[in-house]
Design a protein around this motif. Structure first.
Motif, PDB file in Angstrom:
ATOM      1  N   LYS A  19       6.118 114.227  -2.645  1.00 55.96           N
ATOM      2  CA  LYS A  19       6.898 113.751  -1.660  1.00 55.96           C
ATOM      3  C   LYS A  19       6.089 113.696  -0.323  1.00 55.96           C
ATOM      4  N   ILE A  20       5.276 114.597  -0.272  1.00 59.80           N
ATOM      5  CA  ILE A  20       4.678 114.823   1.003  1.00 59.80           C
ATOM      6  C   ILE A  20       3.520 113.761   1.271  1.00 59.80           C
ATOM      7  N   PHE A  21       2.736 113.776   0.147  1.00 59.18           N
ATOM      8  CA  PHE A  21       1.496 112.670   0.239  1.00 59.18           C
ATOM      9  C   PHE A  21       2.034 111.302   0.319  1.00 59.18           C
ATOM     10  N   PRO A  22       3.127 110.764  -0.166  1.00 58.38           N
ATOM     11  CA  PRO A  22       3.423 109.361  -0.102  1.00 58.38           C
ATOM     12  C   PRO A  22       3.829 109.298   1.456  1.00 58.38           C
ATOM     13  N   ALA A  23       4.424 110.269   2.168  1.00 61.01           N
ATOM     14  CA  ALA A  23       4.676 110.181   3.404  1.00 61.01           C
ATOM     15  C   ALA A  23       3.510 110.059   4.463  1.00 61.01           C
ATOM     16  N   LEU A  24       2.277 110.547   4.037  1.00 57.95           N
ATOM     17  CA  LEU A  24       0.994 110.505   4.823  1.00 57.95           C
ATOM     18  C   LEU A  24       0.835 109.295   5.412  1.00 57.95           C
ATOM     19  N   GLY A  25       0.894 108.348   4.726  1.00 62.97           N
ATOM     20  CA  GLY A  25       0.613 106.718   5.099  1.00 62.97           C
ATOM     21  C   GLY A  25       1.416 106.391   6.354  1.00 62.97           C
ATOM     22  N   PRO A  26       2.738 106.184   6.040  1.00 61.31           N
ATOM     23  CA  PRO A  26       3.480 105.836   7.205  1.00 61.31           C
ATOM     24  C   PRO A  26       3.260 106.793   8.376  1.00 61.31           C
ATOM     25  N   PHE A  27       3.236 107.973   8.259  1.00 61.33           N
ATOM     26  CA  PHE A  27       2.656 108.977   9.495  1.00 61.33           C
ATOM     27  C   PHE A  27       1.491 108.469  10.323  1.00 61.33           C
ATOM     28  N   LEU A  28       0.645 108.134   9.264  1.00 64.21           N
ATOM     29  CA  LEU A  28      -0.695 107.837  10.052  1.00 64.21           C
ATOM     30  C   LEU A  28      -0.499 106.471  10.714  1.00 64.21           C
ATOM     31  N   ILE A  29       0.327 105.424  10.024  1.00 60.46           N
ATOM     32  CA  ILE A  29       0.205 104.125  10.670  1.00 60.46           C
ATOM     33  C   ILE A  29       1.278 104.286  11.917  1.00 60.46           C
ATOM     34  N   GLY A  30       2.299 104.850  11.955  1.00 62.37           N
ATOM     35  CA  GLY A  30       3.069 105.246  12.861  1.00 62.37           C
ATOM     36  C   GLY A  30       2.281 105.777  14.075  1.00 62.37           C
TER      37      GLY A  30
END
Length: 174
Positions: A19-30
């Motif tokens: 769950k954490i790794f897939p969330a990294l992309g949106p966090f980085l883009i944000g």
């Protein structure tokens, strides 16, 4: 069958890393959009454009938080036992093994991502219309239940082995 002969149910929970790794992309883009919005404010850019960039940053960060929240959910998501299988993310309805013809492990980029159960008939409405089984709404494969497993704390092959143990009559497809 005696209580000793019955196998213990297999209870699966969310995998924190799943769950954490897939969330990294949106966090980085944000973060990139947020930095861009700050740069726009600092340089005196048009407020309308900066607002849109800031809104994009907020949406990306919210999406990342939405995805990551599952890492902290320790409740049981999937249960396989001698009666059948139940997925709390897809209707939370027991599907008895007597209604399962076959199972197939669908491989993704980093390993197995989906377990597909072919049923003898259509799945219960609670499963068919759940957001987790969106593939079931397609005109093909109406008797297939798709179980996403890449976010669970188990390997795909372990699930297939559990199906073999609980329901030896179910055909395992490659």
């Amino acid at each position: 069958m005696s209580a000793k002969a019955m196998a213990a149910p297999l209870e699966l929970r969310n995998s924190p890393s799943g769950k954490i790794f897939p969330a990294l992309g949106p966090f980085l883009i944000g973060g990139v959009f947020g930095f861009g919005a700050l740069q726009g404010v600092a340089s005196g850019a048009d407020g309308g454009h900066v607002l849109w960039i800031a809104l994009l940053a907020a949406v990306c960060l919210a999406l990342g938080a939405f995805i990551a929240r599952g890492a902290f959910d320790s409740s049981v998501k999937v249960v396989l036992d001698q009666r059948g299988f139940r997925d709390a993310r897809a209707g939370d309805v027991l599907v008895p093994w007597s209604k399962v013809k076959s199972v197939r492990l669908a491989a993704g980029g980093k390993g197995a991502a989906m377990l597909n159960f072919e049923l003898t008939g259509e799945p219960p409405d609670a499963i068919k219309y759940s957001s987790a089984n969106a593939f079931g709404l397609m005109p093909f494969g109406r008797n297939i239940v798709h179980m996403e497993i890449s976010s669970l704390d188990v390997r795909g092959q372990d699930l297939v082995d559990a199906v073999r143990k609980f329901a030896p009559h179910v055909v395992v497809r490659r």
